[in-house]
Write a protein that holds these residues in place. Sequence first.
Motif, mmCIF file in Angstrom:
data_model
loop_
_atom_site.group_PDB
_atom_site.id
_atom_site.type_symbol
_atom_site.label_atom_id
_atom_site.label_comp_id
_atom_site.label_asym_id
_atom_site.label_seq_id
_atom_site.Cartn_x
_atom_site.Cartn_y
_atom_site.Cartn_z
ATOM 1 N N VAL A 106 0.709 -1.295 0.214
ATOM 2 C CA VAL A 106 0.581 0.160 -0.067
ATOM 3 C C VAL A 106 1.239 1.061 0.073
ATOM 4 O O VAL A 106 1.427 1.568 0.749
ATOM 5 N N ILE A 107 0.344 2.107 -0.831
ATOM 6 C CA ILE A 107 1.605 3.445 -1.270
ATOM 7 C C ILE A 107 0.891 4.540 -1.567
ATOM 8 O O ILE A 107 -0.426 4.921 -1.577
ATOM 9 N N LEU A 108 1.203 5.455 -0.304
ATOM 10 C CA LEU A 108 0.219 6.835 0.392
ATOM 11 C C LEU A 108 1.223 7.628 -0.624
ATOM 12 O O LEU A 108 2.358 7.682 -0.148
ATOM 13 N N LEU A 109 0.949 8.054 -1.457
ATOM 14 C CA LEU A 109 1.484 9.482 -2.668
ATOM 15 C C LEU A 109 1.836 11.080 -1.477
ATOM 16 O O LEU A 109 0.573 11.349 -1.450
ATOM 17 N N THR A 110 2.873 11.002 -1.006
ATOM 18 C CA THR A 110 2.955 12.423 -0.641
ATOM 19 C C THR A 110 4.547 12.286 -0.665
ATOM 20 O O THR A 110 5.116 12.141 -0.878
ATOM 21 N N PRO A 111 4.378 14.284 -0.638
ATOM 22 C CA PRO A 111 5.776 14.867 -0.407
ATOM 23 C C PRO A 111 6.919 14.259 0.581
ATOM 24 O O PRO A 111 8.836 14.814 -0.011
ATOM 25 N N GLN A 112 6.370 13.547 1.776
ATOM 26 C CA GLN A 112 7.143 13.658 2.915
ATOM 27 C C GLN A 112 8.092 12.044 2.438
ATOM 28 O O GLN A 112 8.333 11.590 2.878
ATOM 29 N N GLY A 113 7.207 12.074 1.594
ATOM 30 C CA GLY A 113 7.516 9.836 1.673
ATOM 31 C C GLY A 113 9.205 9.823 1.031
ATOM 32 O O GLY A 113 9.889 10.929 0.946
ATOM 33 N N LYS A 114 9.646 8.455 1.644
ATOM 34 C CA LYS A 114 11.062 7.684 0.343
ATOM 35 C C LYS A 114 11.051 8.178 -1.092
ATOM 36 O O LYS A 114 10.080 8.415 -1.686
#
Length: 230
Positions: free
Chosen positions: A84-92
């Motif tokens: 499950v992948i959440l797209l956010t600018p804080q991600g890796k």
Amino acid sequence: MRIDVLTLFPEMFESPLSHSILKRAKEAGVVDIVLTNIRDFSKDKHKKVDDRPYGGGPGMVMMCQPVFDCFEQVEKLSPDKSRVILLTPQGKPFTQKLAAELAGEKRLIFIAGHYEGFDERIRTGLNAEQISIGDYVLSGGELAAMVIIDAVVRLLPGALGDEGSAEDETFSEVANGGMEYPQYTRPETFQGMKVPDILLSGHHGEIEKWRRQQSLERTRQNRPDLLKNQ
Ligand code: 6GU
């Protein structure tokens, strides 16, 4: 591979998914991409999906309820275990290495948000990993999801017409983690600009050497950071 995308804007995906490699991969049965509108799961009478942040501050936050209900329905559409992948600018940071890793999964579920961000319980409650496609801020996760889907699907066996072409390219092992060498095709001279003689010489060993030098020089010029790890 099965890819689910939970989004408020499923229409945004229509054009990228109906062209070129993604289109071919879908038609060939290499990937099945299913879009689900989070708003359809809102229990609010105005179909609200966001609210003001506790503690104050600017912008709106994606609410838990529509996302959790949407996720619960989507997850059970296939028995395969999913990442499950959440797209956010804080991600890796998304890299070619991560693309290759994701290409090895049977199922991916992307959750694209708009507004200032997600209620943190979406990440923790759905056990989602966060991925970012670079150090800049997009107005939503949709374009990032499309970037990742494109980079992953083209690595799936049978997605590219020419099976060799994913190997020689920039960032790959053949390119030694650096930039790909310059390419030319006909004609030999275009508006006075000539194809380098070496490529017309037929000396395969020399051509390979030239390409390695060019790769290295390009990487030194444009991405010196990639050479520091070697
Ligand atoms: Cl994944 N989302 C948003 N909103 N902005 C980004 C991003 C993702 N990656 C880079 N910028």
